[in-house]
Design a protein around this motif. Structure first.
Motif, PDB file in Angstrom:
ATOM      1  N   TRP A 104      50.578  71.897  35.829  1.00  0.00           N
ATOM      2  CA  TRP A 104      51.238  70.783  35.146  1.00  0.00           C
ATOM      3  C   TRP A 104      52.663  70.617  35.660  1.00  0.00           C
ATOM      4  O   TRP A 104      53.155  69.486  35.821  1.00  0.00           O
ATOM      5  N   TRP A 244      34.062  73.628  38.079  1.00  0.00           N
ATOM      6  CA  TRP A 244      33.706  72.963  39.341  1.00  0.00           C
ATOM      7  C   TRP A 244      32.750  73.824  40.164  1.00  0.00           C
ATOM      8  O   TRP A 244      32.010  73.332  40.982  1.00  0.00           O
ATOM      9  N   TRP A 260      47.257  63.543  41.459  1.00  0.00           N
ATOM     10  CA  TRP A 260      47.612  62.147  41.244  1.00  0.00           C
ATOM     11  C   TRP A 260      48.548  61.573  42.289  1.00  0.00           C
ATOM     12  O   TRP A 260      48.443  60.409  42.667  1.00  0.00           O
TER      13      TRP A 260
ATOM     14  N   GLY B 201      39.761  69.009  27.103  1.00  0.00           N
ATOM     15  CA  GLY B 201      39.095  68.869  28.401  1.00  0.00           C
ATOM     16  C   GLY B 201      39.408  67.583  29.158  1.00  0.00           C
ATOM     17  O   GLY B 201      39.038  67.447  30.305  1.00  0.00           O
ATOM     18  N   ILE B 202      40.098  66.628  28.537  1.00  0.00           N
ATOM     19  CA  ILE B 202      40.412  65.307  29.100  1.00  0.00           C
ATOM     20  C   ILE B 202      39.312  64.767  30.021  1.00  0.00           C
ATOM     21  O   ILE B 202      39.586  64.268  31.107  1.00  0.00           O
ATOM     22  N   HIS B 204      36.833  66.027  31.753  1.00  0.00           N
ATOM     23  CA  HIS B 204      36.249  66.804  32.853  1.00  0.00           C
ATOM     24  C   HIS B 204      36.118  65.981  34.111  1.00  0.00           C
ATOM     25  O   HIS B 204      35.101  66.018  34.790  1.00  0.00           O
ATOM     26  N   LEU B 205      37.125  65.189  34.392  1.00  0.00           N
ATOM     27  CA  LEU B 205      37.056  64.323  35.558  1.00  0.00           C
ATOM     28  C   LEU B 205      38.094  64.682  36.602  1.00  0.00           C
ATOM     29  O   LEU B 205      38.172  64.048  37.641  1.00  0.00           O
ATOM     30  N   GLY B 206      38.931  65.680  36.335  1.00  0.00           N
ATOM     31  CA  GLY B 206      39.901  66.100  37.335  1.00  0.00           C
ATOM     32  C   GLY B 206      41.143  65.229  37.367  1.00  0.00           C
ATOM     33  O   GLY B 206      41.623  64.755  36.335  1.00  0.00           O
ATOM     34  N   PRO B 207      41.668  64.978  38.579  1.00  0.00           N
ATOM     35  CA  PRO B 207      43.015  64.434  38.743  1.00  0.00           C
ATOM     36  C   PRO B 207      43.314  63.079  38.097  1.00  0.00           C
ATOM     37  O   PRO B 207      44.471  62.835  37.784  1.00  0.00           O
ATOM     38  N   ILE B 208      42.339  62.213  37.890  1.00  0.00           N
ATOM     39  CA  ILE B 208      42.714  60.907  37.341  1.00  0.00           C
ATOM     40  C   ILE B 208      43.224  61.048  35.907  1.00  0.00           C
ATOM     41  O   ILE B 208      44.359  60.646  35.614  1.00  0.00           O
ATOM     42  N   GLU B 210      44.252  63.772  34.604  1.00  0.00           N
ATOM     43  CA  GLU B 210      45.402  64.676  34.679  1.00  0.00           C
ATOM     44  C   GLU B 210      46.671  63.906  35.009  1.00  0.00           C
ATOM     45  O   GLU B 210      47.738  64.132  34.430  1.00  0.00           O
ATOM     46  N   GLY B 211      46.552  62.967  35.948  1.00  0.00           N
ATOM     47  CA  GLY B 211      47.716  62.146  36.293  1.00  0.00           C
ATOM     48  C   GLY B 211      48.165  61.306  35.102  1.00  0.00           C
ATOM     49  O   GLY B 211      49.361  61.143  34.863  1.00  0.00           O
ATOM     50  N   VAL B 213      47.885  62.098  31.989  1.00  0.00           N
ATOM     51  CA  VAL B 213      48.604  62.982  31.062  1.00  0.00           C
ATOM     52  C   VAL B 213      50.007  63.264  31.594  1.00  0.00           C
ATOM     53  O   VAL B 213      50.993  63.220  30.844  1.00  0.00           O
ATOM     54  N   ALA B 214      50.110  63.533  32.907  1.00  0.00           N
ATOM     55  CA  ALA B 214      51.424  63.856  33.473  1.00  0.00           C
ATOM     56  C   ALA B 214      52.397  62.704  33.254  1.00  0.00           C
ATOM     57  O   ALA B 214      53.569  62.912  32.931  1.00  0.00           O
ATOM     58  N   TRP B 215      51.920  61.469  33.418  1.00  0.00           N
ATOM     59  CA  TRP B 215      52.812  60.319  33.254  1.00  0.00           C
ATOM     60  C   TRP B 215      53.012  59.953  31.792  1.00  0.00           C
ATOM     61  O   TRP B 215      54.137  59.823  31.326  1.00  0.00           O
ATOM     62  N   ILE B 217      52.036  61.403  28.856  1.00  0.00           N
ATOM     63  CA  ILE B 217      52.418  62.363  27.823  1.00  0.00           C
ATOM     64  C   ILE B 217      53.680  63.111  28.239  1.00  0.00           C
ATOM     65  O   ILE B 217      54.722  62.988  27.604  1.00  0.00           O
ATOM     66  N   ALA B 218      53.588  63.861  29.372  1.00  0.00           N
ATOM     67  CA  ALA B 218      54.757  64.655  29.770  1.00  0.00           C
ATOM     68  C   ALA B 218      55.918  63.751  30.165  1.00  0.00           C
ATOM     69  O   ALA B 218      57.050  63.924  29.693  1.00  0.00           O
TER      70      ALA B 218
END
Lengths: 407, 234
Positions: A104, A244, A260, B201-202, B204-208, B210-211, B213-215, B217-218
């Motif tokens: 993160w 995975w 991302w 688990g957002i 279970h799709l990986g980076p999309i 995750e990105g 959340v990074a933008w 939320i964080a």
């Protein structure tokens, strides 16, 4: 207390002149100036968590068989590297928390860098005498991307190999740390910029002193950054590699994506019309070059060249310590917004396959919608931004001095 | 006298319907024959209504296509999607029986408890994840969509593997024997309830996600903090 400490330092190291200067350093106060600090503290969290992970990570692609506690991987063949990450996640004390916080931190680090970049661009903080700080930041971004790309073990892509691992955990982080320090030194040497305002002039800085104003606040920000990252690390799952499964060349998963911050390259690859440059049977420039290499190079070149472009256009060679309000510089703001909107559309196109599945717009339509978006959105953003800027700034000036608005 | 008339009328109305509901042949005539032809002979493409012959597909395919709600489809030229079936359980059974009477394989009886989840993960990554995504969340494939397997039942999975619906390839017993299919089912059951030790688990799709959340939320939280502790006057 502080006085005694400074005396101690002065008597032992003759540090008084330096300390006096440092303690009197004044930090201009605006929330947007903290975006760079957020990036800095994310980097610190990244390094600290990374150090913990290196204690347990095994950078080896040698085959091994899993006999750990996670049932679905029982007896499977995998690399030592993958096994050690599964063990970090399930066996090592606080391993999963630290691992997720690390990931993160990387993702948020780049978010903060992008925000900081936008701030510097739109306020004109890149102008002389800070044009070289801008030049400095390009290798920082480059090194960061390199370290992140080699670190990311996303599904379908092998994570580490010995030499890349050294680069990821050692060479590049040190390079980034050195570059960041230089960047900060340059900022301090030329002093921070500030927005214009009462008593603030090109030669006079108004803001918080180092102590007691600035230090507690920046420590508070550091703790807030750490708190957000650790909370995410503990509560939101990122890159669950045990789900995975071990990587193998033959088995890709549908929708494998890089982290991302590479989404814009994926988007560019997808939107680029399919042609390559060929000489006879020989492919001189294969198609992925346009989206994957040329496009990011052009974006970086734009950022790099912007101070010069602007200087040419405005013929402004003066030293600037006061920032611009974005609305007062409608041309720069409009060009910037339109270029960034272009990149944002390309970036969104990086998730077209997922959009097709979740929203149901067919992929082939989306390609054309996004391509049309690239032609339509940036000019539109340019015109609209310019309008908004001139109206805002006109309103502001008419409040200050009604007669000036007429001119 | 009135009540008797009412009852007679009601019975007269209900009896033919009850009778129709019991008969797979009638349901077939009502809902399927336009596309699949009389006796499951199929209707060749060309017009608005077409469909493959159902002779030989067996109760296996009928059960799969009907319990997933894939059939009846509205438009023959589109990929069938999962939806709740318009038929009652009894109607489904009689339709399946009717189509089964044209001949073909019966409904399979998988036994996932015999399978190994670890072998299942391996087989699923090798054979299915390229379309259905490794956590069985589904994804885009050339010419259509591989659906999520979130709601697939063990029987439907066993059927799908042997039928190969729409774009999906058919797997013979030589390629995947019944034991291996049991393992795959075990794995899909795990993927339906994954071990999210890392927290939310957002998808279970990986980076999309995750990105996002990074933008959202964080990034939003930290900009908020900056706005609170930093100066706001320009």
């Amino acid at each position: 207390m502080i006085r005694r400490a400074t005396r101690f330092l002065d008597e032992r190291a003759g540090a008084a002149p330096f300390l006096r200067k440092a303690l009197r350093y004044v930090f201009p106060d605006h929330w947007s100036f903290l975006l760079g600090e957020i990036a800095l503290y994310s980097f610190v969290v990244l390094v600290l968590t990374g150090i913990y992970l290196t204690l347990f990570f095994e950078p080896s692609l040698k085959d091994t068989v899993y006999h750990g506690s996670y049932e679905p991987l029982q007896g499977q063949k995998m690399s030592e590297a993958y096994r050690s990450v599964v063990d970090i996640s399930f066996k090592v004390n606080a391993g999963l928390l630290i691992r997720q916080t690390h990931h993160w931190a990387a993702d948020v680090f780049v978010v903060a860098i992008v925000l900081h970049l936008l701030r510097v661009f739109f306020t004109g903080a890149f102008r002389k005498p800070r044009d070289y700080s801008v030049v400095m930041s390009v290798p920082i971004v480059g090194a960061s991307l390199a370290v992140l790309v080699w670190g990311a073990g996303y599904p379908g892509i092998p994570s580490f190999e010995g030499r890349m691992y050294i680069a990821h955990v050692f060479l590049l982080p040190i390079a980034i740390a050195v570059l960041l320090s230089l960047h900060l030194l340059l900022v301090v040497a030329r002093h921070h910029t500030q927005f214009p305002g009462p008593k603030r002039t090109e030669r006079r800085v108004v803001g918080l002193p180092m102590v007691p104003g600035y230090v507690p606040r920046t420590l508070g920000l550091a703790l807030a950054v750490a708190a957000v990252l650790v909370l995410l690390g503990g509560l939101v799952q990122i890159n669950p590699i045990w789900q995975w499964g071990p990587y193998s060349v033959a088995n890709g998963t549908n929708g494998a994506q890089p982290d991302w911050y590479l989404g814009w390259l994926i988007g560019a690859l997808r939107l680029m019309p399919g042609f390559d440059v060929t000489i006879g049977d020989y492919t001189l420039v294969p198609n992925p070059f346009w989206g994957g290499v040329l496009f990011p190079m052009l974006v970086f070149a734009f950022l790099f060249a912007w101070p010069t472009i602007e200087r040419r256009r405005t013929d402004d060679r003066d030293v600037h310590n006061l920032l611009d309000h974005p609305s007062d510089m409608s041309w720069r703001t409009a060009v910037g917004a339109s270029v960034f909107s272009f990149v944002a559309v390309v970036f969104l196109a990086g998730s077209m396959d997922r959009i097709a599945v979740s929203v149901g717009v067919p992929y082939t339509w989306q390609i054309w919608i996004f391509r049309a978006g690239l032609l339509v959105v940036p000019p539109l953003v340019f015109v609209v931004t310019r309008r908004i800027c001139s109206e805002l700034s006109e309103r502001k000036w008419s409040e200050v001095e009604p007669s000036m608005a007429r001119e | 006298m009135r009540p008797t008339v009412l009852i007679v009328v009601l019975v007269a109305l209900l009896v033919p319907q009850l009778g129709g509901a019991d008969s797979g042949a009638d349901l077939y005539l009502q809902s399927c024959v336009t596309c699949h032809g009389r006796g499951g002979s199929g209707v060749p493409p060309g017009g608005k209504h077409f469909g493959p012959p159902l002779q030989g597909v067996g109760a296996q395919a009928a059960d799969f296509y009907l319990t997933t709600g894939y059939m009846p489809v509205q438009r023959a030229d589109q990929e069938p999607v999962r939806k709740s079936s318009p038929f009652s359980d009894a109607e489904l059974r009689s339709l399946v029986q009717f189509i089964g009477s044209f001949g073909g394989p019966p409904v399979p009886h998988p036994r996932p408890e015999r399978g190994s989840v670890s072998e299942g993960l391996e087989l699923f990554t090798a054979n299915c994840a390229g379309c259905h995504q490794v956590a069985a969340e589904g994804g885009l494939v050339v010419g259509g969509t591989a659906p999520t397997l979130a709601d697939s039942t063990p029987i439907q999975i066993a059927e799908a593997v042997r039928i190969g619906p729409y774009l999906m390839p058919r797997f013979t017993r030589k390629q995947l024997d019944d034991r291996q299919v049991d393992s795959i089912i075990r794995y899909v059951q795990l993927a339906q309830h994954p071990d999210d030790r890392g927290g939310w688990g957002i998808g279970h799709l990986g980076p999309i996600p995750e990105g996002l959340v990074a933008w959202l939320i964080a990034g939003a939280a930290l900009v908020g903090v900056a706005a609170v502790i930093g100066g706001r006057a320009p």
